[in-house]
Scaffold this motif. Sequence first.
Motif, short mmCIF file in Angstrom:
data_model
loop_
_atom_site.label_atom_id
_atom_site.label_comp_id
_atom_site.label_asym_id
_atom_site.label_seq_id
_atom_site.Cartn_x
_atom_site.Cartn_y
_atom_site.Cartn_z
N LEU A 486 0.84 -1.19 0.00
CA LEU A 486 0.00 0.00 0.00
C LEU A 486 0.87 1.24 0.00
O LEU A 486 1.92 1.27 0.64
CB LEU A 486 -0.90 0.04 1.25
N PHE A 487 0.43 2.28 -0.71
CA PHE A 487 1.02 3.60 -0.54
C PHE A 487 0.43 4.22 0.73
O PHE A 487 -0.73 3.97 1.08
CB PHE A 487 0.69 4.50 -1.73
N VAL A 488 1.25 5.03 1.42
CA VAL A 488 0.78 5.73 2.61
C VAL A 488 0.82 7.23 2.33
O VAL A 488 1.85 7.77 1.89
CB VAL A 488 1.64 5.40 3.84
N GLN A 489 -0.30 7.90 2.56
CA GLN A 489 -0.39 9.34 2.36
C GLN A 489 0.13 10.06 3.60
O GLN A 489 -0.33 9.84 4.71
CB GLN A 489 -1.84 9.76 2.11
N MET A 490 1.14 10.90 3.41
CA MET A 490 1.69 11.66 4.53
C MET A 490 0.70 12.73 5.00
O MET A 490 -0.18 13.16 4.25
CB MET A 490 3.01 12.32 4.15
N SER A 491 0.87 13.17 6.25
CA SER A 491 0.00 14.20 6.83
C SER A 491 0.20 15.54 6.14
O SER A 491 1.31 15.85 5.68
CB SER A 491 0.28 14.35 8.32
N PRO A 492 -0.84 16.36 6.08
CA PRO A 492 -0.69 17.72 5.54
C PRO A 492 0.29 18.54 6.37
O PRO A 492 0.36 18.39 7.59
CB PRO A 492 -2.11 18.30 5.62
N LEU A 493 1.05 19.39 5.70
CA LEU A 493 2.03 20.25 6.36
C LEU A 493 1.67 21.72 6.13
O LEU A 493 0.96 22.06 5.18
CB LEU A 493 3.43 19.97 5.82
N HIS A 494 2.20 22.57 7.00
CA HIS A 494 1.94 24.00 6.88
C HIS A 494 2.78 24.61 5.75
O HIS A 494 3.89 24.13 5.45
CB HIS A 494 2.26 24.71 8.19
N SER A 495 2.27 25.63 5.15
CA SER A 495 2.97 26.33 4.07
C SER A 495 3.95 27.33 4.67
O SER A 495 3.80 28.56 4.53
CB SER A 495 1.97 27.03 3.14
N ASP A 496 4.97 26.82 5.35
CA ASP A 496 5.99 27.68 5.94
C ASP A 496 7.30 26.91 6.02
O ASP A 496 7.42 25.78 5.55
CB ASP A 496 5.55 28.20 7.32
N TRP A 497 8.30 27.53 6.66
CA TRP A 497 9.65 26.98 6.71
C TRP A 497 9.94 26.23 8.01
O TRP A 497 11.09 25.84 8.26
CB TRP A 497 10.68 28.10 6.52
#
Length: 681
Positions: A486-497
């Motif tokens: 199975l592929f695993v979808q990573m968690s969403p991340l913030h649009s920052d550094w």
Amino acid sequence: DRTMPLARPTGQIPDAAWTSGFREMTEPWKGAVGCLGVAVFFAMTIGIISWQALEQSPEEWVLRGRTGGMLWERRRGALLLRALPAGRTVVVIAVGGVPATEPPPPRDRCWQDGGQFCYAWEEDAELRLSLEPPPAPATECYGVRWTPLRPDVTLKDCFSMANVSWYGGASIRAQHWPLNGAESHAQPFVSGDFSKNPTGYGPVLERYFLGSTGVTVTVAPDVPLFLSLESNRHFCLETPAGRAAVPLRYLLCVSPDARTPLPPRLFPPRRSPVWRYRGPAGSAAKIKRGLRSLAKRLKRHHLQEGVLALGERCTAILAAAVRPDHVPSERRKRHDSTRAWDPSLIEPLQLSITLSPYASIASPLFLRSLRDGEAASYWLSLQPQSGGCSVPLLTTWKGRLCARLNITSEAALSWYLARARHLRQVLGAAYVVFEGAEGNAFLEQDVPPPAELVGDRYTGALAAALATLGNATVISAGARSSHLPLFVQMSPLHSDWSHAGLKGVIPSVLHYSLLGYNFFIPDAVGGSLASDAPGDPELYVRWLQIVTFLPVMAFSTPPWLCCDAWVLNLTRQCIQRHQDFVVPLLLKYSEEWLSLGYPIFRPAWWLSPTDPTAFTIEDEFLIGDEVLVAPITEKGQTWRDIYLPGEGYLWMDTNTARVFDGGTILRNYSASLAEVPVFVK
């Protein structure tokens, strides 16, 4: 005259004679005898204390193996695992929940078995150490089992971070590598959704911890486990009090270095770049027009290969129009001819759809199950205390009150899988993404789960069922399921550094790969959790440069919407580089993963397992043993320090063809915004 010989009395001195003689002693003699007794007592006491402090070792062996052994340290009340013959301490485990200041005796209750050590703290807990069969010839393993003797005893073992870098365990919101810098209060070791609980543990975790000294900690799967992280001090494993004698069990293994392989895994096929649909979603007609428009735009920009990914809401709207669940069967034929979805409209692009194990309480699916009296069978339910009917366990999912699929019911699971196959067929989808696999709905409601759903068993069971759909399946969580294709979808991340944004990408890659999840889909370029600030083209480019070297490239914002034309050209180049350079590497090291169990994406210390400098590098990664990627993760920088691992190796910069020695650090190495430093061994 005869002289009679003196006879030696054989009996005890009569009490009367002794006491009468003592009474006849003068007062000064009585005082002298008393003082002498006190002096002797104090001399013996001081002697015993001195012997314990000076002569008795603060450490003692309690169990010895072939290449190491376990010791007890009195001062800290800790177990030590020491490697021989050098005598190097590889892990220090502070014992909590029992009177640790009371040292075990030199011998134990298992003295007749040289492969075990047993000791009991009276009325508190029992400790049993045992030599266990090793998984590899150069490895030695020790089983640790704590058993509480009272229900109110909390068993807690804390693993020191002093001079040890630790990896593995749970994913966290701002992922670090190693996990020494992470902080978390004691909470159930269960996968979770960061959108529901930002301070909880993330969607991918395993009961496996790896130390830089070559030690691994593997916790038994049936132990109800809590984990806490105290930054740069220790991480602690504990079992909750109040349960009937639930033991804490784990396996300690020590190897010559930290490059400990996991069991071989299966791997799914690669996917093309993913373009997430963010167009109109008010109706099926708008979604179809939006998909056609996005497909035409991608073709116009020569990005016609890939996958168009629909979210759960758009999937539900399109599915209801193509094959509505609430429309009677006699009316469906009329709807099919006018509302059918034709996948050829987006060719050569493919379609991906999204489902979840949740159903809104207002949905036709849930209402029909209530009407037919099948709610308890199809959805997780609370069992009545005494008689009565089961009540569906309600939870929130994407802001709606929902019920969750009952995976312990064969009927419910068969229906769910059949429905997924049907939707994949009628929508012509090449891939199916399953969100919401993480978490324990019972624990979220502070309700004790049934035995078959304790901990992460829901996630593991759902993953096993979804694997039967084929290797074009994506799941949002992983727990005891890294062996599945199975592929695993990573968690969403913030649009920052930050580490919750761009800086968290590489630590997450290393974390997933170390735990056996080598085929993952990273969050979209630029991050999915947008900030209030306007789009940052520099962040977009630096993010793009990292995901070029990962299994899948995913986009939420197309480059022509965020950036100048040169970024669009760069995106084309990166996609081509991914297909020509990265994919062959992934296929090559997939075979090594299958045969040896080595991760595909490796930390710098994989080639420098004894160099402490390599243990804390979290902004570089290796693909196999031959490619080093060292991107820029700091805003505004066009240079960085680069650690080249592997003393004795040579590394060539693919941008300049310059060659450098391994085991060195390149200071202030130049990397313009259009470049990413990549070295080939």
